[in-house]
Design a protein around this motif. Structure first.
Motif, mmCIF file in Angstrom:
data_model
loop_
_atom_site.group_PDB
_atom_site.id
_atom_site.type_symbol
_atom_site.label_atom_id
_atom_site.label_comp_id
_atom_site.label_asym_id
_atom_site.label_seq_id
_atom_site.Cartn_x
_atom_site.Cartn_y
_atom_site.Cartn_z
ATOM 1 N N GLU A 207 0.851 -1.230 0.137
ATOM 2 C CA GLU A 207 0.101 0.114 0.031
ATOM 3 C C GLU A 207 0.822 1.342 -0.146
ATOM 4 O O GLU A 207 1.668 1.307 1.051
ATOM 5 C CB GLU A 207 -1.027 -0.030 1.168
ATOM 6 N N GLY A 208 0.495 2.078 -0.966
ATOM 7 C CA GLY A 208 1.227 3.451 -0.895
ATOM 8 C C GLY A 208 2.885 3.261 -1.544
ATOM 9 O O GLY A 208 3.109 2.135 -2.151
ATOM 10 N N GLY A 209 3.599 4.355 -1.187
ATOM 11 C CA GLY A 209 4.958 4.056 -1.759
ATOM 12 C C GLY A 209 5.784 3.038 -1.104
ATOM 13 O O GLY A 209 5.568 2.649 0.195
ATOM 14 N N LEU A 210 6.872 2.454 -1.703
ATOM 15 C CA LEU A 210 7.523 1.535 -1.096
ATOM 16 C C LEU A 210 9.160 2.244 -0.348
ATOM 17 O O LEU A 210 9.750 2.651 -1.160
ATOM 18 C CB LEU A 210 8.123 0.598 -1.976
ATOM 19 N N ASN A 211 9.037 2.079 0.930
ATOM 20 C CA ASN A 211 10.052 2.423 1.528
ATOM 21 C C ASN A 211 11.026 1.277 2.180
ATOM 22 O O ASN A 211 10.507 0.175 2.027
ATOM 23 C CB ASN A 211 9.866 3.363 2.615
ATOM 24 N N ALA A 212 11.860 1.584 2.667
ATOM 25 C CA ALA A 212 12.804 0.662 3.454
ATOM 26 C C ALA A 212 12.205 -0.155 4.415
ATOM 27 O O ALA A 212 12.185 -1.642 4.420
ATOM 28 C CB ALA A 212 14.214 1.012 4.121
ATOM 29 N N VAL A 213 11.342 0.150 5.103
ATOM 30 C CA VAL A 213 10.711 -0.447 6.393
ATOM 31 C C VAL A 213 9.438 -1.641 5.566
ATOM 32 O O VAL A 213 9.399 -2.878 5.981
ATOM 33 C CB VAL A 213 10.022 0.446 7.463
ATOM 34 N N LYS A 214 8.743 -0.915 4.576
ATOM 35 C CA LYS A 214 7.964 -1.760 3.944
ATOM 36 C C LYS A 214 8.545 -2.932 3.127
ATOM 37 O O LYS A 214 7.964 -3.935 3.119
ATOM 38 C CB LYS A 214 7.039 -0.658 2.928
ATOM 39 N N TYR A 215 9.694 -2.548 2.587
ATOM 40 C CA TYR A 215 10.178 -3.673 1.839
ATOM 41 C C TYR A 215 10.873 -4.814 2.599
ATOM 42 O O TYR A 215 10.717 -5.828 2.249
ATOM 43 C CB TYR A 215 11.388 -2.970 0.932
ATOM 44 N N GLN A 216 11.495 -4.630 3.988
ATOM 45 C CA GLN A 216 11.844 -5.406 4.926
ATOM 46 C C GLN A 216 10.559 -6.199 5.232
ATOM 47 O O GLN A 216 10.748 -7.530 5.145
ATOM 48 C CB GLN A 216 12.550 -4.793 5.804
ATOM 49 N N GLN A 217 9.545 -5.753 5.449
ATOM 50 C CA GLN A 217 8.349 -6.691 5.934
ATOM 51 C C GLN A 217 7.844 -7.470 4.705
ATOM 52 O O GLN A 217 7.408 -8.584 4.984
ATOM 53 C CB GLN A 217 7.373 -5.601 6.038
ATOM 54 N N VAL A 218 7.968 -6.756 3.523
ATOM 55 C CA VAL A 218 7.906 -7.782 2.232
ATOM 56 C C VAL A 218 8.666 -9.145 2.227
ATOM 57 O O VAL A 218 8.124 -10.159 1.944
ATOM 58 C CB VAL A 218 7.816 -6.692 1.041
ATOM 59 N N LEU A 219 10.022 -8.684 2.342
ATOM 60 C CA LEU A 219 10.773 -9.888 2.265
ATOM 61 C C LEU A 219 10.603 -10.855 3.426
ATOM 62 O O LEU A 219 10.681 -12.023 3.413
ATOM 63 C CB LEU A 219 12.508 -9.364 2.284
ATOM 64 N N GLN A 238 18.758 -11.781 -5.583
ATOM 65 C CA GLN A 238 18.873 -10.669 -6.665
ATOM 66 C C GLN A 238 17.882 -9.456 -6.369
ATOM 67 O O GLN A 238 16.586 -9.890 -6.335
ATOM 68 C CB GLN A 238 18.658 -11.073 -8.068
ATOM 69 N N GLN A 239 18.033 -8.380 -6.383
ATOM 70 C CA GLN A 239 17.293 -7.302 -6.264
ATOM 71 C C GLN A 239 18.085 -5.878 -7.202
ATOM 72 O O GLN A 239 19.171 -6.122 -7.349
ATOM 73 C CB GLN A 239 17.007 -6.777 -4.799
ATOM 74 N N ASP A 240 17.196 -5.223 -7.662
ATOM 75 C CA ASP A 240 17.813 -3.933 -8.338
ATOM 76 C C ASP A 240 18.285 -3.024 -7.403
ATOM 77 O O ASP A 240 18.313 -3.263 -6.382
ATOM 78 C CB ASP A 240 16.942 -3.474 -9.397
ATOM 79 N N ASN A 241 18.647 -1.729 -8.071
ATOM 80 C CA ASN A 241 19.046 -0.692 -7.059
ATOM 81 C C ASN A 241 17.989 0.505 -6.529
ATOM 82 O O ASN A 241 18.367 1.505 -6.374
ATOM 83 C CB ASN A 241 20.121 -0.389 -7.684
ATOM 84 N N ALA A 242 16.791 -0.047 -6.573
ATOM 85 C CA ALA A 242 15.878 1.041 -5.984
ATOM 86 C C ALA A 242 16.460 1.358 -4.671
ATOM 87 O O ALA A 242 16.851 0.732 -3.829
ATOM 88 C CB ALA A 242 14.459 0.570 -5.939
ATOM 89 N N PRO A 243 15.826 2.644 -4.265
ATOM 90 C CA PRO A 243 16.193 3.123 -2.977
ATOM 91 C C PRO A 243 16.004 2.317 -1.817
ATOM 92 O O PRO A 243 16.677 2.376 -0.860
ATOM 93 C CB PRO A 243 15.445 4.599 -2.956
ATOM 94 N N HIS A 245 15.899 -0.765 -1.825
ATOM 95 C CA HIS A 245 16.732 -1.879 -1.639
ATOM 96 C C HIS A 245 18.077 -1.601 -1.134
ATOM 97 O O HIS A 245 18.610 -2.352 -0.528
ATOM 98 C CB HIS A 245 16.587 -2.561 -2.987
ATOM 99 N N THR A 246 18.524 -0.299 -1.651
ATOM 100 C CA THR A 246 20.084 -0.181 -1.321
ATOM 101 C C THR A 246 20.131 0.849 -0.016
ATOM 102 O O THR A 246 21.347 1.344 0.152
ATOM 103 C CB THR A 246 20.375 0.584 -2.466
ATOM 104 N N ALA A 247 18.832 0.884 0.879
ATOM 105 C CA ALA A 247 19.108 1.770 1.981
ATOM 106 C C ALA A 247 19.905 0.974 2.924
ATOM 107 O O ALA A 247 20.131 -0.252 2.977
ATOM 108 C CB ALA A 247 17.588 1.759 2.552
ATOM 109 N N ASN A 248 20.667 1.655 3.797
ATOM 110 C CA ASN A 248 21.597 1.144 4.874
ATOM 111 C C ASN A 248 21.000 0.187 5.761
ATOM 112 O O ASN A 248 21.463 -1.047 6.112
ATOM 113 C CB ASN A 248 22.181 2.173 5.617
ATOM 114 N N SER A 249 19.553 0.506 6.045
ATOM 115 C CA SER A 249 18.864 -0.363 6.985
ATOM 116 C C SER A 249 18.534 -1.668 6.419
ATOM 117 O O SER A 249 18.637 -2.675 6.926
ATOM 118 C CB SER A 249 17.802 0.617 7.480
ATOM 119 N N THR A 250 18.221 -1.588 4.994
ATOM 120 C CA THR A 250 18.005 -2.850 4.311
ATOM 121 C C THR A 250 19.111 -3.927 4.112
ATOM 122 O O THR A 250 19.189 -5.110 4.359
ATOM 123 C CB THR A 250 17.398 -2.528 2.948
#
Length: 338
Positions: A207-219, A238-243, A245-250
């Motif tokens: 839902e909404g934009g994808l940030n590091a927190v949401k991305y980690q929850q998806v994984l 494998q993942q691309d270089n979206a922000p 994905h490449t965030a320090n927290s991720t």
């Protein structure tokens, strides 16, 4: 007869009628005499009728739907704003069909309906990194790729596929790649999914934009259970270089979990086989121009297509990895056909 016509004028009319000109064209071609005006349409018509000559009548045709000003607005809309013919009718509030708009564009002479490149632009640094990746991975055995889980995100819209593979192009302008971004319109959803030779991950909607927190929850919901079940956690991600994905927290989160991440060159969708899966699913979901009134209906159609269609293409797409890498080397780091 028409006794008010001189013998000279009668001869002119006969000669012009022999050239298959219309009555109006003949009347306009005659010159006025010093003592009277030139013969009228009715006079010429009566004379030709009295001589038994066939009168050429040109049908006026239907009334024009578009003014010259409207035609210029249409040409400007497709040249500058890259609108489709249907969008032009809607945006400019025209009282005509999309077909009429297309005829107007074709009549302009300098507009062509072309397939437009949707590939991302590559900088010299992108090209260098793509070459380095292909060089390093070209010798890897297929067993290496069998352990890779490819992933990507896809935006689905209720109104139809995002972007347009074809559009009207002004041939007078310098050609360039084009990717239209829609900022309004129907509902849309953000979806993440992954694939490997051993199967497909669960598809997750965000839902909404994808940030590091949401991305980690998806994984956490989709990737980790899949990796544990299929590979006993011995896999490469494998993942691309979206922000996100490449965030320090991720990066720290994946490292803490012991997930091996495949270094990936930026702007390289042609190297990711799951991109081809998106193309297949789009044709299924939007078959025959289908649109969706509700986001829930769109999600159901996407999930059904993911479950029914995606697995059919996994093996041939994985088998294409050596060819993809070789294509990058042959293109010297530039875009390939994939």
């Amino acid at each position: 007869m028409a006794p008010w016509l001189s013998e000279h004028e009668k001869g002119q009319i006969d000669a012009l009628a022999g050239q298959e000109l219309s009555v109006r064209a003949i009347a306009k071609a005659l010159k006025p005499r010093p003592d009277r005006s030139r013969p009228s349409y009715a006079t010429v018509s009566r004379y030709l009728a009295s001589r038994g000559r066939r009168i050429v009548r040109k049908k006026p045709g239907p009334k024009r739907l578009l003014s010259r000003k409207s035609e210029r607005r249409i040409i400007r809309a497709v040249s500058v704003d890259a609108l489709t013919s249907g969008q032009v009718v809607h945006e400019l509030h025209l009282q005509c069909s999309a077909r009429t708009v297309r005829r107007t564009l074709q009549a302009a002479g300098f507009l062509r309906y072309k397939r437009v490149s949707r590939k991302p632009s590559l900088s010299s640094d992108n090209i260098r990194k793509r070459l380095a990746f292909a060089t390093a991975c070209i010798a890897k055995p297929m067993a290496f790729w069998h352990q890779v889980v490819f992933s990507d995100e896809k935006i689905w819209s209720c109104d139809g596929p995002f972007g347009s593979s074809q559009r009207w192009v002004d041939c007078r302008a310098k050609s360039s790649s084009y990717a239209r971004r829609q900022h309004s319109g129907g509902g849309k959803v953000h979806m993440w999914a992954g694939m490997s030779l051993r199967g497909l991950t669960m598809a997750v909607f965000v839902e909404g934009g994808l940030n590091a927190v949401k991305y980690q929850q998806v994984l956490l919901e989709a990737l980790l259970p899949f990796g544990l079940e299929m590979y006993d956690f011995n896999f490469t991600f494998q993942q691309d270089n979206a922000p996100a994905h490449t965030a320090n927290s991720t990066k720290a989160w994946l490292d803490a979990l012991g997930v091996t991440v495949l270094p990936w060159p930026a702007r390289s969708p042609d190297l990711n086989p799951i991109e081809n899966i998106w193309g297949v699913l789009s044709r299924v979901v939007y078959r025959k121009g289908r649109q969706f009134a509700r986001v829930a209906e769109l999600k159901a159609a996407v999930l059904a297509a993911w479950a029914a269609e995606a697995q059919k293409y996994v093996v041939p797409l994985f088998d294409s990895m050596p060819c993809r890498l070789q294509a990058v080397l042959d293109a010297r780091g530039h875009h390939t056909k994939y």
